[in-house]
Design an enzyme around this catalytic site. Structure first.
Site, PDB file in Angstrom:
ATOM      1  N   GLU A 201       0.827  -1.229   0.000  1.00  0.00           N
ATOM      2  CA  GLU A 201       0.000   0.000   0.000  1.00  0.00           C
ATOM      3  C   GLU A 201       0.855   1.270   0.000  1.00  0.00           C
ATOM      4  O   GLU A 201       0.647   2.198   0.784  1.00  0.00           O
ATOM      5  CB  GLU A 201      -0.981  -0.014   1.173  1.00  0.00           C
ATOM      6  CG  GLU A 201      -2.032  -1.091   0.979  1.00  0.00           C
ATOM      7  CD  GLU A 201      -3.280  -0.940   1.841  1.00  0.00           C
ATOM      8  OE1 GLU A 201      -3.218  -0.262   2.876  1.00  0.00           O
ATOM      9  OE2 GLU A 201      -4.318  -1.507   1.459  1.00  0.00           O
ATOM     10  N   GLU A 382      -5.449  -8.282  -1.485  1.00  0.00           N
ATOM     11  CA  GLU A 382      -6.243  -8.072  -0.271  1.00  0.00           C
ATOM     12  C   GLU A 382      -7.665  -7.706  -0.668  1.00  0.00           C
ATOM     13  O   GLU A 382      -7.862  -6.818  -1.510  1.00  0.00           O
ATOM     14  CB  GLU A 382      -5.686  -6.935   0.596  1.00  0.00           C
ATOM     15  CG  GLU A 382      -4.463  -7.299   1.397  1.00  0.00           C
ATOM     16  CD  GLU A 382      -4.023  -6.187   2.339  1.00  0.00           C
ATOM     17  OE1 GLU A 382      -4.887  -5.416   2.816  1.00  0.00           O
ATOM     18  OE2 GLU A 382      -2.811  -6.100   2.591  1.00  0.00           O
TER      19      GLU A 382
HETATM   20  C1  BGP Z   1      -4.678  -2.774   4.443  1.00  0.00           C
HETATM   21  C2  BGP Z   1      -3.431  -3.350   5.003  1.00  0.00           C
HETATM   22  C3  BGP Z   1      -3.589  -4.545   5.853  1.00  0.00           C
HETATM   23  C4  BGP Z   1      -4.944  -4.695   6.513  1.00  0.00           C
HETATM   24  C5  BGP Z   1      -6.121  -4.183   5.738  1.00  0.00           C
HETATM   25  C6  BGP Z   1      -7.431  -4.077   6.494  1.00  0.00           C
HETATM   26  O1  BGP Z   1      -4.555  -1.405   4.464  1.00  0.00           O
HETATM   27  O2  BGP Z   1      -2.465  -3.649   4.028  1.00  0.00           O
HETATM   28  O3  BGP Z   1      -2.478  -4.596   6.671  1.00  0.00           O
HETATM   29  O4  BGP Z   1      -4.976  -4.494   7.831  1.00  0.00           O
HETATM   30  O5  BGP Z   1      -5.855  -2.966   5.135  1.00  0.00           O
HETATM   31  O6  BGP Z   1      -7.479  -2.898   7.244  1.00  0.00           O
HETATM   32  P1  BGP Z   1      -7.935  -2.838   8.744  1.00  0.00           P
HETATM   33  O7  BGP Z   1      -7.094  -3.834   9.462  1.00  0.00           O
HETATM   34  O8  BGP Z   1      -7.666  -1.467   9.170  1.00  0.00           O
HETATM   35  O9  BGP Z   1      -9.372  -3.194   8.744  1.00  0.00           O
END
Ligand code: BGP
Length: 487
Positions: A201, A382
Site C-alpha cells: 500500500e 487483499e
Molecule cells: C490494508 C493493510 C492490511 C490490513 C487491511 C485491512 O490497508 O495492508 O495490513 O490491515 O488494510 O485494514 P484494517 O485492518 O484497518 O481493517
C-alpha cells in the site's frame, strides 16, 4: 463460469498484525511496535517520550498521520498494550495455521517478512541467521502443502533504528539497507519463491510507523516516496538478475472512486484524485514518472530531490504485475476533503460495521481500469470484510455476512476475468485467520475464515476454529469459482 486451473487462490497476512514474538531470535524493534491498541472511538496511538522525557502519544490513524514533535523518540510504556508484540502468535503456530489454509485448498499464501528479524537495526552488513529460521519453517510448510509463497518485503514497517538514525525513507542510506535486505532474502529464498511484492500500500502509507519519517509534510513525504521508488526498482532489477523467472509487483490501496455528480468539475476532480494513486503505479509499473507528476507535486509545494542516474534506476526496475487491495469505493466532488480512502457518502451502497461502503461492481470496474491502463497482469492481494463474529453456544460461527460479501466480490472478479478479458494471476483474501486490525488496532474487527480466540487486549486461548465461511470457501476453491454461480 470457472477460472483456469493455474489461478492462485489464497490468503494474506502481515507480520506486525499476525506473527508476534517481537523480541525473539534477535529481532530488532520495528516501527509498528510502538502502536497501542485502539478502537474507532479511541484511535490507537504511537507512544513516545518528548525531548524532556515526558510521556507523549500521537493518534496514529493510519491514513491521517501526524508528525512527531521535535526531539521526541518512540518509547514503550508498561501500562499500554501493544498488539504487535504478541499479535495472534503465528510465530509459534505457523504449522497449524498453514495446515488450516491448505485444508481449504489454497495454493498461495501471502505473508510479509519483517525486516528487523533479518537485519535488527537495518544497518548490519550480515543478516541475523536466527531471524531466518521462522521463515525457513514457513517456506518448508508451504512446500509440504503444495502452496506458492507470495512475499511482501516491506509491509508498512522498518527497523526503528533506521527511523531514529536516518529518518527512515527520508534518507538514501535506507535504500542501500533495503537492497541489502532484499539480496539476503533472494539468496536465501530465491529458489523457493517466484512472486514478490516490494512494498505494501505504498500510495497510502505516510509518517513514522509506515515510512520511518518523523515529519509528515508533503515535502518530506514525496521525497521519501521517491526513495522508496528507487529502492523498489533496484530490488526488482536485482531480483530479476538473481532469480530468473521471478515476478515482482508492489501493492496499492485501490478503492474505486466516483464523481459525486456529472458536473464537469466533479468529474475532473475525480481524475485528479485518481492521479494521486496513479502517481505511484504509473511510476513503478512503467518505470518513469507520469507527465502530470510535475503539476501534482507543484500543487503540493514539493520540490523533489533527485540525483543523476535516478531515471535509469526507475527504468530498469519496472514491475511485472500490478497488485492491489480492494475493500471499498469512495465518492468525491470539488468540495470533498479526502485522503486515499474516505470521501462523501454513496447513497446507493450499504456499509460494513466499520462504515466502509460495500461495492463489488467497483472491483470489476477497477480491474478493467488497471488492465486497460497497464496491460500487465493483476493480482488482487487483499479483499475482505471486517466484522464482529459471534461464537454460538454450539461453538460454531455463522458468518453468512462474510460469505455474502466474498461471493459478490468474487463474482465481480470472475466477470472481469472471464467476460471482460482482464488478466489476473490470483486472489489472496485478507485475512484468512483473524488478526489485529491495522487501522484501529482491534481484534474484534475480524476478517478470517478461521476464528482466533483473543480479545482486543490480548486475552484468550488463541485457539483457532474454522467458521462457516471456511467450508464455503473450500468449495469455491475446489470448483475454481464455479460454485459461486450455482447458488
Ligand atoms: C490494508 C493493510 C492490511 C490490513 C487491511 C485491512 O490497508 O495492508 O495490513 O490491515 O488494510 O485494514 P484494517 O485492518 O484497518 O481493517
Amino acid at each position: 463460469m470457472q477460472l483456469s486451473n493455474n489461478f492462485l487462490w489464497g490468503g494474506a497476512t502481515a507480520d506486525f498484525q499476525f506473527d508476534g514474538a517481537y523480541q525473539e531470535d534477535g529481532r530488532g524493534l520495528s516501527t509498528h511496535d510502538f502502536e497501542t491498541d485502539g478502537s474507532v472511538q479511541h484511535p490507537r496511538c504511537n507512544t513516545f517520550k518528548t525531548a524532556d522525557g515526558q510521556f507523549g502519544e500521537l493518534p496514529s490513524s493510519f491514513f491521517a498521520p501526524d508528525s512527531l514533535p521535535d526531539g521526541a523518540e518512540p518509547c514503550l510504556y508498561e501500562d499500554r498494550y501493544y498488539p504487535s508484540h504478541k499479535a495472534v502468535d503465528h510465530y509459534h503456530r505457523y504449522k497449524e495455521d498453514i495446515a488450516l489454509l491448505a485444508g481449504m485448498g489454497m495454493n498461495v499464501y501471502r505473508f510479509s517478512i519483517c525486516w528487523s528479524r533479518i537485519f535488527p537495526t537495518g544497518d548490519e552488513l550480515e543478516p541475523n541467521e536466527a531471524g531466518f529460521r521462522f521463515y525457513d519453517g514457513i517456506f518448508a510448510e508451504l512446500e509440504k502443502h503444495g502452496m506458492q509463497p507470495l512475499v511482501t518485503i516491506h509491509h508498512d514497517e522498518l527497523p526503528v533504528a533506521l527511523a531514529l538514525k536516518y529518518d527512515g525513507w527520508s534518507s538514501r542510506h535506507t535504500i542501500d539497507c533495503y537492497v541489502r535486505y532484499c539480496k539476503a532474502l533472494f539468496e536465501r529464498y530465491g529458489k523457493r519463491c517466484k512472486y514478490w511484492l516490494t512494498f505494501n500500500e505504498i500510495n497510502a502509507v505516510r509518517g513514522f510507523a509506515a515510512c520511518g519519517t518523523h515529519k509528515c509534510d508533503n515535502q518530506t513525504h514525496y521525497n521519501a516516496v521517491h526513495n522508496m521508488f528507487l529502492a523498489s526498482a533496484r530490488a526488482v532489477k536485482l531480483g530479476h538478475e538473481m532469480m530468473p523467472g521471478s515476478m515482482f509487483g508492489a501493492m496499492y490501496a485501490m478503492s474505486e472512486l466516483y464523481p459525486a455528480t456529472c458536473k464537469p468539475e466533479d468529474v475532473f476532480t475525480r481524475l485528479q484524485k485518481r492521479r494521486e494513486s496513479y502517481y505511484f503505479i504509473d511510476t513503478m509499473a512503467r518505470g518513469y514518472y507520469p507527465s502530470y507528476a510535475a503539476d501534482l507535486l507543484a500543487r503540493r509545494g514539493v520540490t523533489l530531490h533527485t540525483e543523476p542516474g535516478d531515471d535509469a534506476i526507475l527504468a530498469a526496475g519496472a514491475l511485472d504485475y500490478v497488485s492491489f487491495s480492494y475493500y471499498r469505493s469512495n465518492v468525491c466532488s470539488t468540495e470533498t476533503r479526502m485522503n486515499v480512502i474516505g470521501g462523501d457518502p454513496n447513497p446507493y451502497l450499504e456499509l460494513t460495521p466499520w462504515g466502509w461502503p460495500i461495492d463489488p461492481l467497483g472491483l470489476r470496474f477497477l480491474m478493467n481500469e488497471l488492465w486497460d491502463r497497464y496491460q500487465k497482469p493483476l493480482f488482487i492481494v487483499e479483499n475482505g470484510l471486517g466484522a464482529v463474529d459471534k461464537v454460538e453456544e454450539d461453538g460454531s460461527i455463522q458468518d453468512d455476512y462474510r460469505i455474502a460479501f466474498l461471493k459478490d466480490h468474487l463474482r465481480a472478479m470472475m466477470e472481469a476475468i472471464a467476460t471482460d478479458g482482464v488478466q489476473c494471476l490470483g486472489y489472496t483474501m485478507w485475512a484468512p485467520i483473524d488478526l489485529v486490525s491495522l487501522s484501529t488496532g482491534e481484534m474484534k474487527k475480524r476478517y478470517g475464515f478461521i476464528y482466533v480466540d483473543m480479545d482486543d487486549k490480548g486475552n484468550g486461548t488463541l485457539e483457532r476454529k474454522p467458521k462457516k465461511s471456511y467450508y464455503w470457501m473450500k468449495d469455491v476453491i475446489a470448483s475454481n469459482g464455479e460454485k459461486l454461480w450455482a447458488e
